[in-house]
Design a protein around this motif. Sequence first.
Motif, PDB file in Angstrom:
ATOM      1  N   ALA A  99      20.695  -2.782   2.568  1.00 49.41           N
ATOM      2  CA  ALA A  99      20.596  -4.342   2.485  1.00 49.41           C
ATOM      3  C   ALA A  99      20.381  -4.691   0.977  1.00 49.41           C
ATOM      4  CB  ALA A  99      19.760  -4.679   3.343  1.00 49.41           C
ATOM      5  N   ASP A 100      19.502  -4.122   0.285  1.00 50.78           N
ATOM      6  CA  ASP A 100      19.193  -4.759  -1.011  1.00 50.78           C
ATOM      7  C   ASP A 100      20.323  -4.371  -2.002  1.00 50.78           C
ATOM      8  OD1 ASP A 100      16.223  -5.700  -0.600  1.00 50.78           O
ATOM      9  OD2 ASP A 100      16.152  -3.606  -0.011  1.00 50.78           O
ATOM     10  N   LEU A 101      20.866  -3.167  -1.767  1.00 51.80           N
ATOM     11  CA  LEU A 101      22.150  -2.739  -2.898  1.00 51.80           C
ATOM     12  C   LEU A 101      23.212  -3.954  -2.421  1.00 51.80           C
ATOM     13  CD1 LEU A 101      22.543  -1.135  -5.070  1.00 51.80           C
ATOM     14  CD2 LEU A 101      23.588   0.652  -3.467  1.00 51.80           C
ATOM     15  N   VAL A 102      23.576  -4.370  -1.359  1.00 51.70           N
ATOM     16  CA  VAL A 102      24.511  -5.210  -0.874  1.00 51.70           C
ATOM     17  C   VAL A 102      24.108  -6.386  -1.161  1.00 51.70           C
ATOM     18  CG1 VAL A 102      25.998  -6.101   1.030  1.00 51.70           C
ATOM     19  CG2 VAL A 102      25.404  -3.719   0.932  1.00 51.70           C
ATOM     20  N   GLY A 103      23.093  -6.857  -0.989  1.00 48.11           N
ATOM     21  CA  GLY A 103      22.647  -8.496  -1.117  1.00 48.11           C
ATOM     22  C   GLY A 103      22.515  -8.600  -2.638  1.00 48.11           C
ATOM     23  N   LYS A 104      21.688  -7.886  -3.175  1.00 42.95           N
ATOM     24  CA  LYS A 104      21.345  -8.165  -4.649  1.00 42.95           C
ATOM     25  C   LYS A 104      22.227  -7.780  -5.652  1.00 42.95           C
ATOM     26  CE  LYS A 104      17.038  -9.358  -3.576  1.00 42.95           C
ATOM     27  NZ  LYS A 104      16.939  -8.915  -2.117  1.00 42.95           N
ATOM     28  N   TYR A 105      23.035  -6.819  -5.548  1.00 45.98           N
ATOM     29  CA  TYR A 105      24.241  -6.469  -6.438  1.00 45.98           C
ATOM     30  C   TYR A 105      25.509  -6.712  -6.121  1.00 45.98           C
ATOM     31  CZ  TYR A 105      20.692  -3.959  -9.246  1.00 45.98           C
ATOM     32  OH  TYR A 105      19.516  -3.408  -9.873  1.00 45.98           O
ATOM     33  N   TYR A 106      25.952  -6.213  -4.906  1.00 49.39           N
ATOM     34  CA  TYR A 106      27.448  -6.345  -4.608  1.00 49.39           C
ATOM     35  C   TYR A 106      27.827  -7.772  -4.246  1.00 49.39           C
ATOM     36  CZ  TYR A 106      27.286  -1.528  -3.852  1.00 49.39           C
ATOM     37  OH  TYR A 106      26.991   0.329  -3.995  1.00 49.39           O
ATOM     38  N   MET A 107      26.933  -8.519  -3.492  1.00 51.39           N
ATOM     39  CA  MET A 107      27.367  -9.936  -3.252  1.00 51.39           C
ATOM     40  C   MET A 107      27.062 -10.958  -4.277  1.00 51.39           C
ATOM     41  SD  MET A 107      28.185 -10.607  -0.437  1.00 51.39           S
ATOM     42  CE  MET A 107      27.927 -12.283  -0.308  1.00 51.39           C
ATOM     43  N   VAL A 108      26.196 -10.695  -5.289  1.00 55.85           N
ATOM     44  CA  VAL A 108      26.283 -11.255  -6.542  1.00 55.85           C
ATOM     45  C   VAL A 108      27.402 -11.119  -7.390  1.00 55.85           C
ATOM     46  CG1 VAL A 108      25.100 -11.943  -8.393  1.00 55.85           C
ATOM     47  CG2 VAL A 108      23.677 -11.522  -6.848  1.00 55.85           C
ATOM     48  N   ALA A 109      27.600  -9.916  -7.438  1.00 54.26           N
ATOM     49  CA  ALA A 109      29.138  -9.479  -8.123  1.00 54.26           C
ATOM     50  C   ALA A 109      30.183 -10.206  -7.501  1.00 54.26           C
ATOM     51  CB  ALA A 109      29.311  -7.961  -8.300  1.00 54.26           C
ATOM     52  N   VAL A 110      30.201 -10.026  -6.286  1.00 43.75           N
ATOM     53  CA  VAL A 110      31.610 -10.427  -5.665  1.00 43.75           C
ATOM     54  C   VAL A 110      31.696 -11.965  -5.459  1.00 43.75           C
ATOM     55  CG1 VAL A 110      32.556 -10.731  -3.171  1.00 43.75           C
ATOM     56  CG2 VAL A 110      31.825  -8.468  -3.920  1.00 43.75           C
ATOM     57  N   SER A 111      30.362 -12.873  -5.387  1.00 41.66           N
ATOM     58  CA  SER A 111      30.351 -14.237  -5.683  1.00 41.66           C
ATOM     59  C   SER A 111      30.656 -14.898  -7.088  1.00 41.66           C
ATOM     60  CB  SER A 111      28.955 -14.771  -5.269  1.00 41.66           C
ATOM     61  OG  SER A 111      28.714 -14.144  -4.155  1.00 41.66           O
ATOM     62  N   VAL A 112      30.223 -13.977  -8.272  1.00 38.78           N
ATOM     63  CA  VAL A 112      30.426 -14.680  -9.445  1.00 38.78           C
ATOM     64  C   VAL A 112      31.406 -14.092 -10.419  1.00 38.78           C
ATOM     65  CG1 VAL A 112      28.617 -16.184  -9.245  1.00 38.78           C
ATOM     66  CG2 VAL A 112      28.388 -14.123 -10.625  1.00 38.78           C
ATOM     67  N   LEU A 113      31.606 -12.771 -10.190  1.00 41.40           N
ATOM     68  CA  LEU A 113      32.532 -11.916 -11.300  1.00 41.40           C
ATOM     69  C   LEU A 113      33.847 -12.694 -11.151  1.00 41.40           C
ATOM     70  CD1 LEU A 113      32.101  -9.884 -13.329  1.00 41.40           C
ATOM     71  CD2 LEU A 113      32.753  -8.142 -11.579  1.00 41.40           C
ATOM     72  N   PRO A 114      34.151 -12.940 -10.156  1.00 43.00           N
ATOM     73  CA  PRO A 114      35.536 -13.288 -10.021  1.00 43.00           C
ATOM     74  C   PRO A 114      35.953 -14.786 -10.707  1.00 43.00           C
ATOM     75  CG  PRO A 114      35.231 -12.732  -7.817  1.00 43.00           C
ATOM     76  CD  PRO A 114      33.858 -12.771  -8.580  1.00 43.00           C
ATOM     77  N   LEU A 115      34.970 -15.565 -11.111  1.00 44.39           N
ATOM     78  CA  LEU A 115      35.178 -16.937 -11.619  1.00 44.39           C
ATOM     79  C   LEU A 115      36.225 -17.140 -12.594  1.00 44.39           C
ATOM     80  CD1 LEU A 115      31.469 -18.484 -11.301  1.00 44.39           C
ATOM     81  CD2 LEU A 115      33.600 -18.880 -10.072  1.00 44.39           C
ATOM     82  N   ALA A 116      36.212 -15.990 -13.815  1.00 46.23           N
ATOM     83  CA  ALA A 116      37.198 -16.189 -14.543  1.00 46.23           C
ATOM     84  C   ALA A 116      38.646 -15.965 -14.291  1.00 46.23           C
ATOM     85  CB  ALA A 116      36.734 -15.245 -15.934  1.00 46.23           C
TER      86      ALA A 116
END
Lengths: 426, 179, 344
Positions: free
Chosen positions: B46-63
């Motif tokens: 839950a922490d790996l998904v919530g704190k790492y993966y989700m943050v990455a999926v949410s903002v990494l594609p912005l560019a």
Amino acid sequence: MDPVTIGILSLAALLGLIMLRVPIAAALIGVSFVGIWAVAGFRPAFSMLSTIPYTTSASWTLSSIPMFLLMGYIAYHSGLTRGLFEAARVWWGWLPGGLAIASLAGASGFAAVSGSSVACSAAIGRIAVPEMARQGYDLRIATGSVAAGGTIGALIPPSIILILFGIQAQVSINDLFLGGLFVGLASLIFYIGAVLVVWWRNPAALPPAEPYTMGDRWRKTAEIWPVLLLIAAVFGGLFSGFFTATEAGAFGSFAALLIGVLRRSLSWADFKESLVDTLLSSGALFIIAIGANLFTRLVAMSGLSMQMGGFVESLGLGTFALLLVIVLIYLVLGMFLEPIGALLLTLPLFLPILAQHGVDKLWFGLLVAKLLEIGMITPPVGLNVFVIHSVARDYVRLEQVFAGIVPFIIADLALVGGMLALRGLI
Amino acid sequence: MLKPIETAVARISMVLGGVVLLAMMLQVVIDVFMRAFLGAGFPATADLVGKYYMVAVSVLPLAMTELKRRHIEATVFTEKLTGWPLRAVLLLGLTVFGAVLAVLLWGSAVEAVSKTARRVYVEAGTMRFPTWPSYWILPVSFGLALLVNVIRLIELFTGRFAGTQHDPLEELESLKENA
Amino acid sequence: DTIRATSGFGPSHAIATDVYPTIFAKLEELTDGRWTGMDTPSGLVAPNEMSTSLRDGVTEFGPLLMPYFVAEYPDSVLVSELSMLGSSAKVVSSAVTEYIVTCEPCQAEFTRNGQVYLGSDTTPLYDLLSTRPVRTLDDMKGLKIRSGSPFYAAFIESTGGAPVQMPSSELFESLSQGVIDATFSSPHEIIANRLGDVVGYVTEIEQGVFNGAAVATAGKMLWDRMDTADRKALATASQYGLAAGLAGFDAQIAEVREQKLVEFIEPDQSLVDAKAAFNEERLANAAKILEERGVSDAQSKIDRYKALIEKWEGLVTPDMTPEALGELRAQEIWSQVDFATYGG
Ligand code: NA
Ligand code: NA
């Protein structure tokens, strides 16, 4: 400047920027930042912009949204869902609006698996819209029906909003879930009614498919086993307690991937495209979610909501007029805010007033859930509409989706009217 | 000269984002199976998904979202514009988004520095799970998005970015022909 | 002046209904109306944003759940590892408050984060809330149980159960669909978090409390606006509010029992023994665990906390009213504090 003026100016600035084609996320974040700065100073405003993007996106519960998006894209690219809609077309294609009705029914099915309406729209959007486009549906009604169908996701249990309401208002969650099931199914019926009215006024918008023989029908039905397998995996896993509603998305995309690979219908290029499409949609959606969250904080900080509570109380209205005013407030808030924030913001204000009037909390919880879900499809900030636009933007512009929503909002208002009338009978 | 930068940014965020999406899917599935058949789930899912993966999926594609012009915006009020009014509208959008990204970059970098100084972690089950690196996903992503945004502004001034709207109707026609 | 507070857990949480209203009423009384407070609607600050929000003046007064920020407050959350000590919430919350007020590294942690510590509450003793009856150690085997902290995760593992981590927002659904079988929590949550709809049994293990909530925490920016007399009034008023909150939890548990919302089960000897053995070993190893987290001189800090627990066991009587407890805490903990320098 008093906070209420700042609040109203912020709303005006937000609308103005959106109309001038500023990306909606940028408008939300920018206006929230300047607004909080004006209300409370630079330091709190900067603090919120530093922390809230992380606290919004770093959420285990929201992980079902990209996962359901991925499932939808994989299922679409691997042709998994084509069969399903082929089957829907051969059986119900002759019906007025058959595919739109099938999409609505599909959305209600996914509502039983997903706790949020955005996740529900994400799962069904990529699957349904291209199929309706193929049959020559007017894309406004095609996208509108899926965006509206997604809102059923937060009414039929499981539902994050109903659980939160139950805890905050101290109402039995089981009772809310039972009521939510009824309101969800009633919404489905009203939405089907909306589709039929659109067909009745303009049959060309929902052209029927050419007739099929019974042999065709059974042959097509035999082809849909892979997607039935996918549906069985997701539903079976959830109802047997194998995984939670949050985990259902990851499991669904895994199952879709597996079926696609085993049937050899998912190429490497399809697979890459599914990943990129999911990322593009996530990027467009989550930055808006961050903006909507910040804007909710501005409304909380400005004291606008507190003033609203005082204002409603000062009117000294009768129960029915009071409820009408509250419905109106939720419709206006729902235009701009995200539903969880709007719920937390408003409950402390309205619950005590409603208690004085003896309004049943269970009934009110269902009404609020319905109203907040209407907010998911009203302009200018309608997250469900954005999801559908994002997955179907090859075919349709944002304003066309919003235009397609109109019949369903009318259906929603009729349902809200029905709920108000029903309360009078109790 | 700017194109290679765009391509590099797009490729980096695509590869990283794709890997994160797959990791998220697989880890949740493995966790579910382990919980069902082995009793305990995969540590710190839950922490790996919530704190790492989700943050990455949410903002990494912005560019990438900006590169593909996929940010959600209302075009209905400005669709008739051409020439300099159109460029003014595009300039306004890019400027507002650029300013927002700059503040987000600054704020999230300050936050990441402070979390790194404290080596922030959460307690997942009986283990300590470091979360401070996850705070760096934001400034990196906002930085990439800002970079693309600045390139767009340069292109707008040099006339290489017209911002003409992709017409969904063409796509639709080809779809119907294929049906 | 009005303090802009954010209780953060929603309008029906004890902090919003009991603790903060009592604090602000008492503050008004003690300052002759110069100061009061208002709880801004929830939704302004989420619990996991409270630390920076207090520091930067987003809000001025709020509950700080230290386990969310465990790396920022290693010395102040030390008490969580000693959750097994103390016989009641009244005792533990008072001992924790006195410990942190008189602990120099703890005070440095709050200062560094731009906050002023004014007191903790604790939950009632934790029991096992489950969907099927649990009486013996054997019943625990293979049970999937949500755990909120390493202390409980380790205890569940020691009994042969499987600890599961999940956010509280998913607790209801997970219990209802059988993804998990039980949760370690205080029975007041049967009402407060509507768990009565899915939980049928409470095994009265009485294993520790949640003591990491600095419910009365002020922002430094607010503190700097107050003179010494008003600061003292806020610290004093906070004790009355925290005591009222404890009484609120107790009232909810009484209601659970009265309405027979669940079946209360007495654990058998095997489970009681398992708990005692676990607690003894955990306590013996606590110094080592804490040193690993960067707490220096852990054993002497543990001993000091144990002594404070014993002190408050002697001071608190079971039938003490909230007002009496508030007065006792104000007297014992805060009367000697120099408010010109405290929180500086
Ligand atoms: Na649902
Ligand atoms: Na809306």
